[in-house]
Design an enzyme around this catalytic site. Structure first.
Site, PDB file in Angstrom:
ATOM      1  N   THR A  70       0.855  -1.199   0.000  1.00  0.00           N
ATOM      2  CA  THR A  70       0.000   0.000   0.000  1.00  0.00           C
ATOM      3  C   THR A  70       0.884   1.239   0.000  1.00  0.00           C
ATOM      4  O   THR A  70       0.688   2.168  -0.803  1.00  0.00           O
ATOM      5  CB  THR A  70      -0.930  -0.017   1.226  1.00  0.00           C
ATOM      6  OG1 THR A  70      -1.781  -1.162   1.126  1.00  0.00           O
ATOM      7  CG2 THR A  70      -1.782   1.244   1.315  1.00  0.00           C
ATOM      8  N   SER A 201       4.782  -7.128  -1.395  1.00  0.00           N
ATOM      9  CA  SER A 201       4.361  -7.217  -0.006  1.00  0.00           C
ATOM     10  C   SER A 201       4.823  -8.561   0.561  1.00  0.00           C
ATOM     11  O   SER A 201       4.569  -9.610  -0.044  1.00  0.00           O
ATOM     12  CB  SER A 201       2.833  -7.123   0.032  1.00  0.00           C
ATOM     13  OG  SER A 201       2.366  -7.296   1.337  1.00  0.00           O
ATOM     14  N   ALA A 202       5.494  -8.511   1.713  1.00  0.00           N
ATOM     15  CA  ALA A 202       6.082  -9.747   2.276  1.00  0.00           C
ATOM     16  C   ALA A 202       5.020 -10.748   2.733  1.00  0.00           C
ATOM     17  O   ALA A 202       5.209 -11.955   2.614  1.00  0.00           O
ATOM     18  CB  ALA A 202       7.001  -9.389   3.447  1.00  0.00           C
ATOM     19  N   CYS A 327      -9.884  -7.312   0.984  1.00  0.00           N
ATOM     20  CA  CYS A 327      -9.885  -5.850   1.049  1.00  0.00           C
ATOM     21  C   CYS A 327     -11.270  -5.277   0.790  1.00  0.00           C
ATOM     22  O   CYS A 327     -11.589  -4.198   1.243  1.00  0.00           O
ATOM     23  CB  CYS A 327      -8.912  -5.273   0.041  1.00  0.00           C
ATOM     24  SG  CYS A 327      -7.248  -5.821   0.342  1.00  0.00           S
TER      25      CYS A 327
HETATM   26  N1  PMP Z   1      -1.815  -4.879  -4.083  1.00  0.00           N
HETATM   27  C1  PMP Z   1      -2.387  -6.084  -4.163  1.00  0.00           C
HETATM   28  C2  PMP Z   1      -2.654  -6.683  -5.516  1.00  0.00           C
HETATM   29  C3  PMP Z   1      -2.749  -6.765  -3.000  1.00  0.00           C
HETATM   30  O1  PMP Z   1      -3.328  -7.972  -3.081  1.00  0.00           O
HETATM   31  C4  PMP Z   1      -2.498  -6.156  -1.757  1.00  0.00           C
HETATM   32  C5  PMP Z   1      -2.897  -6.844  -0.470  1.00  0.00           C
HETATM   33  N2  PMP Z   1      -4.290  -7.119  -0.400  1.00  0.00           N
HETATM   34  C6  PMP Z   1      -1.878  -4.905  -1.722  1.00  0.00           C
HETATM   35  C7  PMP Z   1      -1.559  -4.294  -2.905  1.00  0.00           C
HETATM   36  C8  PMP Z   1      -1.580  -4.210  -0.430  1.00  0.00           C
HETATM   37  O2  PMP Z   1      -0.495  -4.825   0.213  1.00  0.00           O
HETATM   38  P1  PMP Z   1      -0.183  -4.561   1.749  1.00  0.00           P
HETATM   39  O3  PMP Z   1      -1.088  -5.459   2.526  1.00  0.00           O
HETATM   40  O4  PMP Z   1       1.281  -4.951   1.888  1.00  0.00           O
HETATM   41  O5  PMP Z   1      -0.368  -3.118   2.012  1.00  0.00           O
END
Ligand code: PMP
Length: 378
Positions: A70, A201-202, A327
């Site tokens: 993010t 993202s880890a 999400c």
């Molecule tokens: N981009 C995609 C395609 C994702 O699947 C996600 C996680 N749902 C993110 C971005 C965001 O990642 P993070 O949880 O590390 O902020």
């Protein structure tokens, strides 16, 4: 418990947590401290950076650590504001981007800071290349198109798209949110591709949550979102998340095995889809084209059902999966991603997402099928 929600998060395996812990014990200093404890921490951070760079066929100095994708996605978008000051940056994103690109870009547009263009996708969820080419004629500064979609698993041919973008005379920068590709697809070609930025993202590959990275072909095209002590060569201030960095590095060190294991999902997907058909269960698979992550199976109920109840009973019976994406779950109505693919009405609202890792098994799929069968019979 049977865990089918790896696109939301891939829970860190116990052996991994133990390895992170033991490495952290070697040094939990501040990597900016000049004494030996700080220097040892710095060494560990750099070793991890190398593992991540290696997974992408990139250089160590092209990796910037962030708190997650993010932040990475927001950083890339905001960089355009710092780099293009004479006018509003012109940014193109696809209609199916994750909210950390889509909503961030929309906010920049609504506050009058950028000109935003949205690239439609076809019925299979893939971006429309002819529309992309016509947008390129408008003169763009940044194009952001995701590698694989978190809800549907649809994969865009990012290498081809990046080449189209970079070969255009206006030479926009090209970003891809590659979160759902890492650990599932071989990405070791990235360092030699036309991609300018990619975000990761880890926790989607079994690492710790709150950890991510940006790959930048040329870091001078990036600008910081977070200012302060100047860590990460001034591009992301704040004391480094050493446990997260260790974790991300170790998972990337083993990326070849993760990608190889993910191949198991091809057979599991087939088993699930054949089982649904054989049992005549009223479920349809969306995004069933060839260009889909095999481990992401996005299902819709075309007839009215009590999805909340089904989800609840499955959860109580030990099956962990999502309605749509993690999400967007909790939000009513059809998801933006499905609407963009023309999937509306009940097909867009009554959805289940099964997202597998290579460690899932045929026995788990069978067990899921029979539970679903019993539940739907009732
Ligand atoms: N981009 C995609 C395609 C994702 O699947 C996600 C996680 N749902 C993110 C971005 C965001 O990642 P993070 O949880 O590390 O902020």
């Amino acid at each position: 418990m049977i865990y089918f929600d790896h696109n939301a998060t891939f829970p860190a395996p116990r052996e991994h947590l133990e390895e992170v812990f033991s490495k952290l014990q070697q040094s939990d200093g501040n990597p900016s401290s000049l004494h030996s404890v700080g220097r040892a921490a710095k060494l560990i951070v750099e070793e991890s950076r190398t593992h991540i760079a290696d997974a992408l066929g990139a250089g160590r100095r092209q990796i910037i650590f962030t708190s997650g994708a993010t932040e990475g996605n927001n950083t890339v978008l905001h960089s355009m504001l710092a780099k293009i000051t004479a006018r509003k940056p012109r940014i193109l994103i696809s209609a199916t981007e994750h909210p950390s690109v889509y909503d961030a870009a929309l906010e920049l547009k609504n506050s009058g800071k950028i000109e935003l263009f949205i690239l439609p996708v076809n019925q299979t969820g893939i971006v429309d290349l002819s529309v992309l080419k016509s947008y390129l004629e408008e003169g763009l500064d940044l194009v952001s198109i995701m590698l694989a979609n978190n809800e549907t698993g649809v994969i865009n041919n990012i290498q081809e798209i990046a080449a189209i973008v970079k070969n255009h005379k206006t030479k926009p920068l090209f970003h891809t949110d590659a979160v759902q590709g890492l650990g599932k697809l071989d990405l070791s070609w990235m360092g030699k591709s036309d991609i300018d930025f990619a975000t990761f993202s880890a926790h989607k590959i079994g690492g710790l949550k709150g950890m991510g990275a940006i790959y930048a072909k040329d870091i001078s095209t990036l600008a910081p979102l977070v200012l302060g002590g100047g860590q990460e060569r001034g591009l992301r201030s704040g004391t480094e998340n050493v446990p997260g960095i260790i974790s991300f590095g170790l998972r990337c060190r083993d990326i070849g095995k993760l990608v190889k294991d993910y191949e198991n999902t091809v057979a599991l997907r087939q088993q699930l889809l054949t089982g649904l058909e054989d049992l005549k269960l009223p479920l349809r698979c969306n995004a069933a084209g060839d260009s889909t992550l095999p481990g992401t199976i996005h299902l819709s109920f075309p007839q009215p059902i009590d999805l909340g109840m089904i989800f609840f009973v499955l959860d109580q019976s030990g099956f962990k999966l999502s309605t749509g994406s993690a999400c967007s779950s909790g939000k009513a109505g059809s998801s933006r991603v499905l609407s963009a693919m023309g999937i509306t009405g009940l097909m867009g609202e009554q959805t289940l997402r099964v997202s597998l890792a290579g460690s899932n098994t045929a026995v788990e799929i069978d067990s899921f099928l029979s539970s679903l069968y019993r539940l739907l019979k009732k």
